[in-house]
Design a protein around this motif. Structure first.
Motif, PDB file in Angstrom:
ATOM      1  N   ARG A  68       0.840  -1.195   0.000  1.00 51.39           N
ATOM      2  CA  ARG A  68       0.000   0.000   0.000  1.00 51.39           C
ATOM      3  C   ARG A  68       0.875   1.245   0.000  1.00 51.39           C
ATOM      4  N   HIS A  69       0.271   2.368  -0.391  1.00 48.65           N
ATOM      5  CA  HIS A  69       0.951   3.650  -0.253  1.00 48.65           C
ATOM      6  C   HIS A  69       1.094   3.969   1.231  1.00 48.65           C
ATOM      7  N   ASN A 154     -11.509   4.994  -7.925  1.00 46.11           N
ATOM      8  CA  ASN A 154     -10.083   5.045  -8.289  1.00 46.11           C
ATOM      9  C   ASN A 154      -9.767   6.311  -9.074  1.00 46.11           C
ATOM     10  N   LEU A 157      -9.897   9.435  -6.755  1.00 45.82           N
ATOM     11  CA  LEU A 157      -8.723   9.558  -5.885  1.00 45.82           C
ATOM     12  C   LEU A 157      -7.470   9.915  -6.666  1.00 45.82           C
ATOM     13  N   GLU A 158      -7.390   9.510  -7.927  1.00 40.22           N
ATOM     14  CA  GLU A 158      -6.260   9.912  -8.756  1.00 40.22           C
ATOM     15  C   GLU A 158      -6.326  11.408  -9.088  1.00 40.22           C
ATOM     16  N   PRO A 161      -5.713  13.502  -4.962  1.00 42.78           N
ATOM     17  CA  PRO A 161      -4.966  12.790  -3.915  1.00 42.78           C
ATOM     18  C   PRO A 161      -4.727  13.699  -2.714  1.00 42.78           C
ATOM     19  N   LYS A 202     -10.594   3.033   0.321  1.00 44.12           N
ATOM     20  CA  LYS A 202      -9.434   3.251  -0.542  1.00 44.12           C
ATOM     21  C   LYS A 202      -8.715   4.578  -0.294  1.00 44.12           C
ATOM     22  N   LEU A 205      -5.081   4.762   0.982  1.00 43.90           N
ATOM     23  CA  LEU A 205      -4.048   4.320   0.041  1.00 43.90           C
ATOM     24  C   LEU A 205      -3.508   5.470  -0.792  1.00 43.90           C
ATOM     25  N   TYR A 206      -4.268   6.573  -0.877  1.00 46.31           N
ATOM     26  CA  TYR A 206      -3.850   7.755  -1.630  1.00 46.31           C
ATOM     27  C   TYR A 206      -3.528   8.917  -0.701  1.00 46.31           C
ATOM     28  N   SER A 208      -5.420  10.096   1.686  1.00 44.12           N
ATOM     29  CA  SER A 208      -6.617  10.899   1.919  1.00 44.12           C
ATOM     30  C   SER A 208      -7.425  10.349   3.089  1.00 44.12           C
TER      31      SER A 208
END
Length: 247
Positions: A68-69, A154, A157-158, A161, A202, A205-206, A208
């Motif tokens: 994971r990030h 996804n 979130l891209e 971020p 999710k 993972l970014y 956030s």
């Protein structure tokens, strides 16, 4: 009464029982007894470069290594306020409004609702065979909707971020009480909670975070100054100029 039967045997390793060194993880089994796994020469080693190892899952015949990030050590200062509507998600990032059109997802739910009606009619006449067919299409509908939701989240979130997402904590059951038959059907086709649930899962993972807020008067509040107007709805305060502050 049947005795419980163990179907899947696995162990999830806690962070306190493992030590990561480079591309190798050492897991403590007993005091002074360890097992070691390395991903240095695997096909995915380049893909996970720069990511941190999550909680390894050890099974009888394989080991799952989730990556994971790195999780944020702070609360992101930038925010994105999201207002959930029937056909759109309207967001405000502090400077401008952004509208995400969800009509494709709504149409997907509507089309499957019509198909499910025909299958119910078939099931009422064919007993067990109709029941199996109903179950098959119900699973297919749920999978298609979740696939769309995951892809949308996804992409969101891209685009945004390291944000704090403010979403409404909506309750469909209370909405049904004040809605007529037509509006109730439209509300039933929405997937607000699914989107919020996947976003909440999710977002870390970014880098956030997701914060659920009370939806009361959110559609009538100015996103810039916070004042509430009974005359000006969401469509009125979505413009460039605030009705009260003028900026």
């Amino acid at each position: 009464m049947r005795k419980p039967r163990l179907k899947k045997v696995y162990v999830r390793d806690k962070s306190t029982l493992r030590k990561v060194e480079g591309e190798t993880v050492r897991i403590t089994v007993k005091p002074h007894q360890y097992i070691t796994f390395s991903w240095s020469h695997t096909w995915f080693s380049r893909r996970v470069k720069g990511l941190e190892l999550g909680e390894p899952v050890i099974k009888e015949d394989k080991v799952h290594l989730p990556f994971r990030h790195r999780l944020p050590r702070f609360t992101p200062l930038d925010f994105l306020a999201v207002d959930s509507n029937l056909y759109t998600l309207d967001a405000y990032d502090g400077e401008k409004f952004v509208t995400f059109f969800m009509r494709e997802l709504y149409s997907l739910k509507f089309g499957m609702e019509l198909k499910r009606g025909r299958i119910k009619s078939f099931a009422s006449k064919h007993g067990r065979k109709g029941g199996k067919l109903m179950g098959k299409y119900s699973h297919r509908e749920r999978d298609r909707v979740l696939d769309y939701v995951h892809k949308f989240v996804n992409k969101l979130l891209e685009l945004y971020p390291v944000k704090t997402f403010a979403v409404e904590k909506l309750d469909k059951q209370s909405m049904f009480q004040d809605a007529d038959d037509k509006l109730s059907k439209e509300i039933s086709r929405t997937v607000w909670r699914s989107i919020h649930r996947v976003l909440k899962y999710k977002a870390p993972l970014y880098g956030s975070l997701v914060k659920e807020v009370n939806p009361h008067l959110t559609s009538k509040s100015c996103p810039r100054c916070g004042r509430v107007s009974r005359k000006v709805g969401l469509s009125g305060v979505r413009g460039v100029v605030s009705p009260w502050t003028g900026n």
